[in-house]
Design a protein around this motif. Sequence first.
Motif, PDB file in Angstrom:
ATOM      1  N   TRP A  94       0.833  -1.210   0.000  1.00  0.00           N
ATOM      2  CA  TRP A  94       0.000   0.000   0.000  1.00  0.00           C
ATOM      3  C   TRP A  94       0.868   1.260   0.000  1.00  0.00           C
ATOM      4  CZ3 TRP A  94      -4.713   1.242  -1.202  1.00  0.00           C
ATOM      5  CH2 TRP A  94      -5.225   2.490  -0.814  1.00  0.00           C
ATOM      6  N   CYS A 153      -6.150   5.600   4.467  1.00  0.00           N
ATOM      7  CA  CYS A 153      -6.376   4.786   3.272  1.00  0.00           C
ATOM      8  C   CYS A 153      -7.437   5.421   2.373  1.00  0.00           C
ATOM      9  CB  CYS A 153      -6.784   3.375   3.678  1.00  0.00           C
ATOM     10  SG  CYS A 153      -5.451   2.388   4.374  1.00  0.00           S
ATOM     11  N   ASP A 215      -9.526  -3.998   4.615  1.00  0.00           N
ATOM     12  CA  ASP A 215      -8.194  -4.229   4.055  1.00  0.00           C
ATOM     13  C   ASP A 215      -8.242  -5.160   2.853  1.00  0.00           C
ATOM     14  OD1 ASP A 215      -6.866  -2.612   5.899  1.00  0.00           O
ATOM     15  OD2 ASP A 215      -6.791  -4.210   7.380  1.00  0.00           O
ATOM     16  N   THR A 218      -8.005  -3.821  -0.825  1.00  0.00           N
ATOM     17  CA  THR A 218      -6.727  -3.558  -1.512  1.00  0.00           C
ATOM     18  C   THR A 218      -6.501  -4.528  -2.664  1.00  0.00           C
ATOM     19  OG1 THR A 218      -5.589  -4.937   0.134  1.00  0.00           O
ATOM     20  CG2 THR A 218      -5.630  -2.567   0.524  1.00  0.00           C
TER      21      THR A 218
END
Length: 954
Positions: A94, A153, A215, A218
């Motif tokens: 990331w 994020c 998550d 992603t």
Amino acid sequence: MAPKFKDGDVVLAFSGKWVSWAHTAIAYAAFLSALIVGVSLHYHKIVENEYYGYPEEWFPSVSATIGDRYPERSFFMIFIAITSGPRFALVTLWYLLTARPNTTLPKFVFFMGIFRTLTCGGWTYVTSTDDHDWHDIFMISYLVATLPWTLGCLALSPNNAKAVKFRKYLASAFFGTLVPLIYFFIQHKVHKVPGAYTTYAFFEWALILFDVAFDAVTALDFETFELVVKDVKGSSKGQKKMVSDAVLEKEKEKQAGQVFGQKFSWPEAIDAAADVYNGFVFWSILTSLGVLVWYFPLWHMGISGYEVMVMSTVSPFLLGIPPLRSLVIKNLRVCHFLSLAGLLAYQVTGPANRLFTVGFAVWMSCLSWAATWYSEAGQPGRLESKISAWTTGLIASSVVKFAWQTSNPIWPISHAANGGWNGVGLILAILAVMRSTRKAPVAGSELAIQGRKEGSSILAGFGVAGLFFGLHSLLSDSSTMILWVWEGYPVRGPISAPHGAYTIAAMGAGLTLGLFNEDIARSWTFYGAGCVGAAMLTLYSNWTGYYGALILTIYLMAASVPLISSAARKSPAQSFSVGFLIYNFLVLFHVWVVAYAFVPGGPLVREHTDWVMTTMMLLIGCGVFTSVSSTPAAQKKRVNAYLNSRKQRSYYLYVLGFLQLMSVSIAYLRFPTYDYVPYHKDDKILTAGIWTIHFSLDNDMWSSEYRMRDVIKELEIDVIGLLESDLQRIIMGNRDTTQFLAEDLGMYVDYGPGPNKHTWGCALLSKFPIVNSTHHLLPSPVGELAPAIEATLDVYGEMVDVFVFHSGQEEDPEDRRLQTEYLSKLMGASPRPSILLSYLVTKPLEGNYNTYVSDISGMHDIDPSDWDRWCEYILYKGLKRTAYARVSRSTITDTEIQVGKFLIGEKENSDADVRNARINEDQVPEGMRFPQMFRGDGVRGHRYHVFDEPRYYA
């Protein structure tokens, strides 16, 4: 030989999305495998909690599932250990995806991701059974880091519409789940509702699902990567501008972009932190002044003359003298340094000299801040920074008091022996002043460009008065308004911890609104909303009243930006000195509504907190009027100046965000455990006490809660009534000693009638659950209101009523007669065993005593032979009394402690005259005796006195 990337000479290659999928699959496997194994092997054990088991509770919580039982704990730990590899890879990928030249946010988010991973391992492998404190520390750290990770994020998401959509949905679901999660946890922990923990467990599992799923998104972004590692789209190299960068360039035309779209600068961040700490020091010194002033009328039982020190705030009138104004502005660093005398005052032992020292510090502090705002008024950006620092300093003060159970560790009533951090606070203050006063104020010629004709200085001063009073009286402690709306058990509204974090969050939201939309903050519509909030807080209790409190909180914090800005652009001698002068009268006014018996003209304002609140809002309205009346040209000029200096806001918002995270963490740590155990559970003994604590200030002007805690613990008191305990006023520091005592001693607490009920207060602390409580204000047509608590306790399975009561003064015999009749009938109406812990103002066997101890009340004196009483009494009915003692106060207060022991489950003593039923101590079982340590000279000035030993009864 290195792989030939362009030729595709790669031994192994796979898409980066598989890192996300591996992380998702293994993380879910950890939790779900533990759930399946736990339900299969230990179902009834893992659904059981401290109150209920199956069938009331039928689904296990996460903590119960992955806790200490074998083998589900092992399943969870093994899979979580395997998850760590993909997790570290996910966080790294990331960062590679989002890193851009000259930006700090990706690095910060990367650090948060690594930190969360490490703390996850902490609470996973250190269970609450292994080490409860470290388990909580790791868990809180993980939860706190989740917020910046999630928001970071979202902020850094590449231009992938599908991924952005899923992130928004999952983040909203995650944070939205926290609300019902907390609600049902409180239903379980506080209200003990059957089945509430099962509902809580579903929301807890939902958090896990949403957290991991967030998550997992992603995978949609990592398709751009091929490992080992090959960037097939060039998104991560930083050479080409990402689509998200283009969007950010457009955002830079907006306020949010101007705030956060700049390169991070550590020197500027340190400057902001130093400014905020200076604001924190201002509020710490100001809030301490009232406590020191209060000491003197408290001991004089009337006007002492020292009350004049409340006028220490009017020093800005000196700025009306041009030579002095110029001198102060050119020497702001010196003035701020002189104000730090307030932090050194704890070294002054004499009460009067300590008060004078703090009075001087307040004088210099008010002068320094008024001069600072005035001198920066020509540069709106710098003025906004100083206002932000001052208001954020108030929030910091509330957060610190939230952490210290309403005390402030750098107050002059604190020192090392009672939890003070005075030395550390002083060193940090010196460094902060040196840092924040490096920049010289604007030149004198620029001061003329401040629009002095924009409205009235006097009206601006009125606005400052109302604003300062509202901030000080209601927001200098996060629990003040919560106690305004508290009505006893069962809990029907907010409690000081954890809901103090709500007040702090509202303060932060209000300040942010004032900074980003000053037009709304100064509008009449928003002022009307603030008035509605004030009315709701004044007129309603429980959650309805608290919703009004939150509205008022947001309004006061938001309005502080335009009102102080407006006052700074006018004559400081008029706006700030008039403001502080009227503020001082409001401070006295809101004490006179209770202390009317001791001040000239006091009966005119008797019990009129509503007048105080109305006056405050009217004064703020004057400030709004003069702020709104600013000329359009001047407003436009200030807006243009703000647009050129938005960057500095980000650092204050970072500090604000840190304070909000701290408040959430403190709320978690302070959440009541409700697992309290009496001192002599096996003997079924209830030890009850009564103590008048003199507002938690000892004879030498030190805060006394630590000393009180020690003697209450050593006397092994299970239930104690505290009198003169309401400290939630400016003049008493907006404190609440019962929070510290309850949490440290492990006791339930009922604060009694709140600060808006116009009494000096009474409180009840109990090792036993408080099933129900009612607050009473007894008839007081002449003198002060007499508060009482009527509470029903669950004592070893038997319901026992406990009454805590403070009678009227000796000067008001009619009040005391009416109060005696009221309370005696109230006690007589109880069909349950009862105990009265009281301050009666009567001699034994005389006058009103014979109504309290009578057929009307059904109560008996714990020892009628104790002739040396005047104020404190313990009465009872339906219980077997076994012992009674009087313990000297040392220098904590002016009244002794009286303590009695009762044996639960036994019939009441057949002989009501205890003088004929007294026995020797050696005839009493060990568990029913009073501690030996208080015999003879005792400890720390506490000893058995009058009888020189406890009395025991058959």
